[in-house]
Structures are given as structure tokens and as C-alpha cells.
Scaffold this active site. Structure first.
Site: not given
Ligand code: PXP
Length: 243
Positions: A6, A9, A17, A42, A44, A48, A69, A100, A150, A193, A215-216
Site C-alpha cells: 500500500n 503514505h 507540503r 485508497h 478517499r 487526503r 480501496e 480505517t 479481507e 492493516h 503499507g504504513h
Molecule cells: N488493507 C486495507 C483494506 C486498508 O484500508 C489498509 C490501510 O489503508 C491496509 C490494508 C494497509 O494497512 P497498513 O497501512 O496499516 O499496513
């Protein structure tokens, strides 16, 4: 088991910025080169992080599948129908949340979601429901015609870092049971997540889980070791868990 990376970020940093960089599409191409099996983004409602032009860039440039997403709104459905990404993951969305926070209430909105999902499936998108590990939600996802669920691993990961190990293990037991249940109903099972090097192993070890979306943590770790090394290490842990 596939690893979906993902890249939201990267867009968050760019948008902080109001600049043109760092470019999330460039990050996605690097992630692919490092071994990602797909890219998750994603879009949104408030844009954002990912923006419409990022989705266009991803659709044009990716070699691997895009997992798009989105919330179950008419605007997002029209965008998905225009781009026809490989996969669409329906997530709940609240303006105020940082991320989320919980799974989608499919059981409480099944008639509307069944109508929402049908045209996406018709154009060939694999539709996934982002749900908590709850039998009611798994059953409703099957009923409305989703191909994939998921499972939301956020609570499991939060409990781990809060050192609430009993609660973490109870959540892991629910995830284990629901992965098997969803699979038995013919649903493909994904999870994601909040996953990190510390939390990924028990989730990657669940035999029914075919894809993790992360992702994060990976984007944060990339600051220290680079994206290639971060993704390769996650891949190594996933493969070791599977073995
Ligand atoms: N899966 C879904 C459905 C999500 O909404 C997200 C966050 O956007 C992720 C996976 C990935 O989560 P993370 O960024 O915390 O790893």
C-alpha cells in the site's frame, strides 16, 4: 501468498507540503521491482492521500494488479467502473478517522451493498469486503456476491503493541477461525492493516490467507533501510511463516 504493498503514505508525505513529490506512482514501481505482487491504493472521499491522477498513473504504469480501496459511494463506483482495476476493496470511511478503524458492516447494509457490488463484478473486478473477523460479516459478504474478504488485522496488531497479549491472542484465534470459515464458504481470504515485522508471522501462517496488504509500516521502514530492503524482509518473513 501474495504481498500487496500500500503506497498511500507516500502520497500523505507529498500532500503534507502541497508539493509534487514524493510520487506514489514511482514508489509503486519501486515496490514492484522489489517483489510486491500487487499495489494497493485508497482513494478517499477527501483525497487526503491518493488523488485521482495517482490512480490514473497507477493504472497506466503498473505491471502487477492494482487493488483499489474505496468507500461504497456512487462517486467511487463510477471511478472504479471507468478504470476497471483488477480488484476493488470496499472499506468503511469516516472523515474524522486517522485510518480505517474497523471493518465494514456488510450484514447491516447487505441489500445496498449487493446492488453496489454487482456492476463492479460484471466488469471483471474482484470485489473484496474489508471486514472484522466476525461470522455474520463473512456470511453477509458471501451473500452479497463478494469474491474476497479481507480480514482486518488492526485490533490484533494494536493489542500486540499495547502488550495486551491475552486480547491479542483472542483476536488471533478469531482471525484464524474466520479465515477457515470464509474459505469453507468459497471466499478468497486476504488480511491486512497495521502489520509489521513483529506481527506478520502468525497471520502469514494462516493457510487460507492468500494475500496480505501492508503499507504504513513498510513505508516507515523504507526511510531507514530503503524500500527494496523493507519489502524483501517482509517477503522473507511471510515465506518463512508459510514454510
Ligand atoms: N488493507 C486495507 C483494506 C486498508 O484500508 C489498509 C490501510 O489503508 C491496509 C490494508 C494497509 O494497512 P497498513 O497501512 O496499516 O499496513
Amino acid at each position: 501468498m501474495r504481498l500487496g504493498v500500500n503506497i498511500d503514505h507516500v502520497a500523505t508525505v507529498r500532500n503534507a507540503r502541497g508539493s509534487a513529490y514524493p510520487d506514489p506512482v514511482r514508489a509503486a514501481l519501486l515496490a514492484e521491482a522489489a517483489g510486491a505482487d500487487g499495489i494497493t491504493a485508497h482513494l478517499r472521499e477527501d483525497r487526503r492521500h491518493i488523488r485521482d491522477e495517482d490512480i490514473e498513473g497507477l493504472m497506466a504504469g503498473l505491471k502487477t494488479p492494482l487493488n483499489f480501496e474505496m468507500a461504497a459511494t456512487e462517486e467511487m463506483q463510477a471511478i472504479a467502473l471507468r478504470h476497471k482495476p483488477h480488484a476493488v476493496c470496499i472499506v468503511p470511511e469516516k472523515r474524522q478517522e486517522k485510518t480505517t478503524e474497523g471493518g465494514l458492516d456488510v450484514a447491516g447494509d447487505d441489500n445496498r451493498l449487493a446492488r453496489f457490488v454487482a456492476p463492479l463484478a460484471e466488469v471483471g473486478c474482484r470485489v473484496s469486503m474489508f471486514i472484522d473477523a466476525d461470522a455474520k460479516q463473512v456470511e453477509a459478504s458471501k451473500r452479497i456476491g463478494a469474491a474476497v474478504v479481507e480480514l482486518h488485522t488492526g485490533a490484533y496488531c494494536d493489542f500486540h503493541y499495547e502488550e495486551r497479549f491475552e486480547a491479542r491472542d483472542a483476536e488471533l484465534a478469531r482471525l484464524t477461525e474466520m479465515a477457515a470459515y470464509a474459505h469453507s464458504l468459497g471466499l478468497e481470504v486476504h488480511a491486512g492493516h497495521g502489520l509489521t515485522y513483529e506481527t506478520v508471522t502468525p497471520i502469514a501462517a494462516l493457510p487460507e490467507v492468500m494475500e496480505l496488504n501492508i503499507g504504513h509500516f513498510l513505508m516507515g521502514e523504507s526511510l531507514f533501510v530503503g524500500m527494496e530492503a523493507a519489502i524483501k524482509e517482509m517477503r522473507r518473513l511471510m515465506d518463512a511463516a508459510r514454510a
